[in-house]
Scaffold this motif. Sequence first.
Motif: not given
Length: 72
Positions: A52-63
Amino acid sequence: MAQAARSPRQRGSRGRKPGRKPKQDAKDRRIAELEKRSARLEEKLALAEKLIDLQKKVSAILGINLTSDEER
């Protein structure tokens, strides 16, 4: 080398008392089973939290906005 100077591991007893292991009753087996299950579930939970933390980081990077339709 004197017998008394050797460690239990060198003697082969591995620090345990000789003889058969005591039999476990149903309650002890159930406790062991539940502890094993709890450990597995804690490992799965830790992995899920990391994902879940990884998904949050990826979504933040991709906007990408992660809010659901209910939260809007």
